[in-house]
Design an enzyme around this catalytic site. Structure first.
Site, PDB file in Angstrom:
ATOM      1  N   GLU A 175     -10.581  65.727 -30.406  1.00 22.84           N
ATOM      2  CA  GLU A 175      -9.280  65.068 -30.207  1.00 22.84           C
ATOM      3  C   GLU A 175      -9.446  63.556 -30.082  1.00 22.84           C
ATOM      4  O   GLU A 175      -8.703  62.784 -30.687  1.00 22.84           O
ATOM      5  CB  GLU A 175      -8.588  65.629 -28.952  1.00 22.84           C
ATOM      6  CG  GLU A 175      -8.158  67.077 -29.124  1.00 22.84           C
ATOM      7  CD  GLU A 175      -7.415  67.665 -27.933  1.00 22.84           C
ATOM      8  OE1 GLU A 175      -6.660  68.620 -28.129  1.00 22.84           O
ATOM      9  OE2 GLU A 175      -7.599  67.185 -26.791  1.00 22.84           O
TER      10      GLU A 175
ATOM     11  N   HIS B 254      -2.672  70.485 -31.256  1.00 20.13           N
ATOM     12  CA  HIS B 254      -2.908  71.789 -30.643  1.00 20.13           C
ATOM     13  C   HIS B 254      -4.415  72.020 -30.611  1.00 20.13           C
ATOM     14  O   HIS B 254      -5.102  71.782 -31.607  1.00 20.13           O
ATOM     15  CB  HIS B 254      -2.207  72.890 -31.440  1.00 20.13           C
ATOM     16  CG  HIS B 254      -2.330  74.221 -30.782  1.00 20.13           C
ATOM     17  ND1 HIS B 254      -1.556  74.576 -29.692  1.00 20.13           N
ATOM     18  CD2 HIS B 254      -3.168  75.257 -31.016  1.00 20.13           C
ATOM     19  CE1 HIS B 254      -1.915  75.786 -29.301  1.00 20.13           C
ATOM     20  NE2 HIS B 254      -2.877  76.230 -30.079  1.00 20.13           N
TER      21      HIS B 254
END
Ligand code: GAR
Length: 194
Positions: free
Chosen positions: A176, A106
């Site tokens: 990420e 997320h």
């Protein structure tokens, strides 16, 4: 030696999916064994078209009301599922089959900026409007609600007054790319009995 088989579920651009595929390409223990995508025109399918593993495209209705996905997960002997920008809620049926084996990323520091409708740029716009001075990524096991479940890993970055939702997205993308595959690998190997 048997591989641990990962399925990647993705809905969109696929930068995380591609990074995970590349990271595990020469791994001797874990491999990406299939990609599941709920949008026939998603860019992720173009990004990784050269890879050898199967790509399964399905509709939301098929996910909810048929056994197509369940059967494919079984056919490809999938051990873990990685949600890499997958925007549909995983049904309880599949979550029960893969209890504690579905990993999501997320683009914010959960529990902040999570929940239904909070994905992609929506999250970065909400972070910007809130005036938060930091944001980050959360990698977690899923449970039956959106963006809930045990957190495995978080990494933070600063949000400055000059940041825009787009520049926040860039910072998140960098986090990420750096962390997601490594965290997946560590999580799986810590639980593996190979
Ligand atoms: C990623 O930033 C991921 O964290 C986010 O969607 C983006 C997908 O990008 N996921 C969510 O918002 C889930 N709630 P990608 O398709 O380029 O990997």
């Amino acid at each position: 030696m048997n591989y641990i088989n990962l399925a990647i579920f993705a809905s969109g651009s696929g930068s995380n999916a591609e990074n995970i595929v590349n990271y595990f390409a020469n791994n001797k223990q874990i491999r990406v064994a299939a990609l599941f995508c709920n949008k026939a025109d998603a860019f992720v399918l173009k990004r990784i078209y050269k890879t050898q593993f199967p790509k399964i495209v399905f509709t939301k209705n098929e996910m909810l009301n048929s056994s197509k996905i369940d059967e494919k997960l079984q056919t490809f002997a999938i051990d873990y599922i990685v949600l890499a920008g997958f925007l549909l809620k995983i049904p309880k049926r599949i979550n029960d089959l893969y209890k504690n084996k579905i990993i999501n990323i997320h683009p914010a520091l959960l529990p902040d900026f999570g929940g239904e409708g909070m994905y992609g740029m929506n999250v970065h716009k909400a972070v910007k409007s809130s005036g938060a001075s930091e944001t980050g990524i959360t990698i977690h096991i899923i449970d039956e609600d959106y963006d809930r479940g045990e957190t495995i890993f978080q990494a933070k970055c600063l949000v400055t007054p000059e940041d825009t939702p787009e520049s926040i997205a860039d910072k998140i993308h960098t986090l990420e790319q750096e962390h997601f595959p490594k965290v997946i690998e560590r999580f799986i190997l810590e639980r593996s009995t190979l």
